[in-house]
Design an enzyme around this catalytic site. Structure first.
Site, short mmCIF file in Angstrom:
data_model
loop_
_atom_site.label_atom_id
_atom_site.label_comp_id
_atom_site.label_asym_id
_atom_site.label_seq_id
_atom_site.Cartn_x
_atom_site.Cartn_y
_atom_site.Cartn_z
N ARG A 57 0.64 -0.95 0.18
CA ARG A 57 -0.38 0.10 0.24
C ARG A 57 0.87 1.55 -0.42
O ARG A 57 -0.08 2.29 0.14
CB ARG A 57 -1.20 0.86 1.00
N LYS A 109 2.83 12.30 -11.11
CA LYS A 109 1.93 10.70 -11.85
C LYS A 109 2.76 10.37 -12.06
O LYS A 109 3.95 9.78 -12.63
CB LYS A 109 1.82 11.53 -13.16
N GLU A 165 9.16 20.13 -24.44
CA GLU A 165 8.21 20.16 -22.93
C GLU A 165 8.79 21.07 -22.21
O GLU A 165 7.61 21.60 -21.96
CB GLU A 165 8.40 18.34 -21.15
N LYS A 200 7.09 24.00 -14.09
CA LYS A 200 5.15 23.20 -13.65
C LYS A 200 5.35 22.34 -12.18
O LYS A 200 4.14 22.75 -11.73
CB LYS A 200 6.02 21.33 -13.72
N GLU A 251 -5.00 16.66 -11.28
CA GLU A 251 -5.61 17.73 -12.76
C GLU A 251 -7.08 17.61 -12.84
O GLU A 251 -7.97 17.14 -14.16
CB GLU A 251 -4.77 16.75 -13.72
N ARG A 310 -3.97 22.18 -14.44
CA ARG A 310 -2.57 21.44 -14.66
C ARG A 310 -3.08 20.85 -16.47
O ARG A 310 -2.35 20.46 -16.52
CB ARG A 310 -2.74 19.75 -13.78
N ASN A 352 -1.24 19.96 -20.97
CA ASN A 352 -1.22 18.47 -21.44
C ASN A 352 -1.06 19.80 -22.74
O ASN A 352 -1.72 18.84 -24.34
CB ASN A 352 -2.25 18.38 -21.77
N HIS A 394 0.04 17.59 -26.31
CA HIS A 394 0.11 16.24 -25.89
C HIS A 394 -1.00 15.56 -26.72
O HIS A 394 -1.68 14.24 -26.49
CB HIS A 394 -0.22 15.94 -24.98
N HIS A 436 -0.03 13.02 -28.95
CA HIS A 436 -0.27 11.54 -28.07
C HIS A 436 -0.33 10.27 -29.49
O HIS A 436 0.20 8.78 -29.38
CB HIS A 436 -0.76 10.93 -27.10
N HIS A 489 8.80 10.41 -27.59
CA HIS A 489 7.54 11.46 -26.39
C HIS A 489 7.43 12.88 -27.46
O HIS A 489 6.77 13.41 -27.72
CB HIS A 489 7.84 11.18 -25.72
N1 GLY Z 1 2.93 15.55 -18.21
C1 GLY Z 1 1.86 16.08 -17.81
C2 GLY Z 1 1.59 16.28 -16.01
O1 GLY Z 1 2.57 15.55 -15.12
O2 GLY Z 1 0.82 16.45 -15.44
#
Ligand code: GLY
Length: 353
Positions: free
Chosen positions: A109, A131, A173, A213, A223, A227, A231, A234, A238, A253
């Site tokens: 956990r 993330k 990025e 960031k 998000e 946040r 994106n 993206h 993507h 990427h």
């Molecule tokens: N890579 C985008 C974020 O961390 O929200």
């Protein structure tokens, strides 16, 4: 979500020792992939703070960012006596920090972990912001959790051995962070000489990028709103990345994100008035450094289909993050199928592919 400590390192040995000291633990693990075991682990394994660390090694590259690798990490932790009070150091690019973060956050956990990103992409994006996750059923980052590292140690010394393509991948990025922040920062990123890299100057740009960031993540860790600014580029990016993979010619990427930025800034121009000269300057930089992803109009439907899987979508509507100006972020901007087809037309014409 706990705030993670981000350290721009001047002495990795000292900074890591302090980060480890802040996390009392019984056993220490270090997760590497086949590349970072060879190239990066030798730079830290002799540190006194790493003497007791048990190494877990996984395959390198996105193809290993899957449930089998995750099971391998859990198994190694279990077989080597990890408990809920153990600590893991993830040493690698975004694949290692994403998968390692997820493995740590789910083992018993959740155990604490520290990220040491070794690629530019991981320094300015993947390792920061909590993330974590793996790819699943052909979809990127389909399974995962929000769970921040205790500390992220950014040492740009690692970049000196990184190839140019991977520098460019991370730089996309940074460009995105420039677009969502200030005209000054965006302009200095476009001016940076990518052919003759000044690593000291790059370090200063990386520090700014991470700060941008971090500010956004602090406002909206899960998000729900702002946040989504991260994106930018993206939604289309993507889709390019997935199509490239399906065609057996995978792209990095950041390259896909750079090409996605071209499409999404064009749409920003049409929809919310992003200035034409800034669109032209950004496009020029991307065309010069990233080249062009080649596809034809027979593949538009497939690209559209990939976009329908985007995590920002709501009730089947494809949502974009757009820019009214540099720094003027407009989230949740819906696009019709026709508008997406038009973006792809613009991309092919303006990039000359
Ligand atoms: N890579 C985008 C974020 O961390 O929200």
């Amino acid at each position: 979500m706990n705030k993670q400590e981000i350290i721009i390192c001047h002495n990795l040995n000292e900074n890591l020792a302090q980060a480890i000291d802040r996390c009392p633990h019984d056993k220490l693990f270090v997760l590497v992939d086949e590349c970072t075991r060879q190239l990066c682990l030798p730079l830290i394994e002799h540190f006194t703070c790493m003497k007791e660390a048990i190494t877990i090694c996984i395959g390198a590259g996105d193809i290993h960012k899957n449930v089998e690798t995750l099971v391998h990490v859990w198994t190694e932790l279990g077989n080597n006596g990890a408990t809920r009070h153990s600590l893991m150091v993830n040493l690698g690019g975004g694949m290692v920090t994403d998968l390692g973060g997820f493995a740590a956050s789910t083992f018993k956990r959740g155990i604490k972990y520290i990220n040491i990103p070794t690629t530019l992409l991981a320094m300015v994006d993947a390792s920061v912001g909590g993330k974590t996750g793996i790819n699943f059923n052909g979809l990127k980052n389909e399974i995962g959790v929000f769970s921040p590292a205790e500390s992220v140690l950014i040492d740009t010394e690692f970049l000196k051995s990184l190839d140019k393509n991977n520098i460019l991948s991370g730089y996309a990025e940074m460009l995105k962070h420039g677009l969502i922040s200030t005209t000054e920062h965006w302009a200095e990123l476009l001016k940076f000489d990518m052919n003759e890299i000044d690593y000291k100057a790059l370090q200063a740009l990386v520090a700014k990028s991470v700060q941008i960031k971090e500010n956004i993540v602090e406002q909206d860790p899960f998000e729900k709103g702002i946040r989504k600014a991260l994106n930018l580029g993206h939604t289309v990016g993507h889709a390019f990345e997935s199509l490239a993979l399906e065609m057996n010619r995978p792209v990095l990427h950041g390259y896909a994100v750079a090409w996605g930025i071209v499409c999404e800034l064009y749409f920003s121009h049409l929809k919310v008035g992003f200035p034409k000269d800034k669109l032209r300057q950004t496009l020029q930089f991307i065309k010069e450094h990233y080249g062009c992803f080649v596809f034809d109009c027979k593949q538009y439907d497939r690209l559209y289909e990939f976009m329908t899987h985007d995590k920002k979508n709501n009730a089947g509507i494809i949502n974009f993050t757009l820019m009214g100006e540099v720094g003027d972020i407009r989230i949740n901007q819906a696009a019709t199928k026709e508008e997406i087809m038009d973006m792809l037309d613009f991309y092919r014409e303006s990039m000359g592919c």
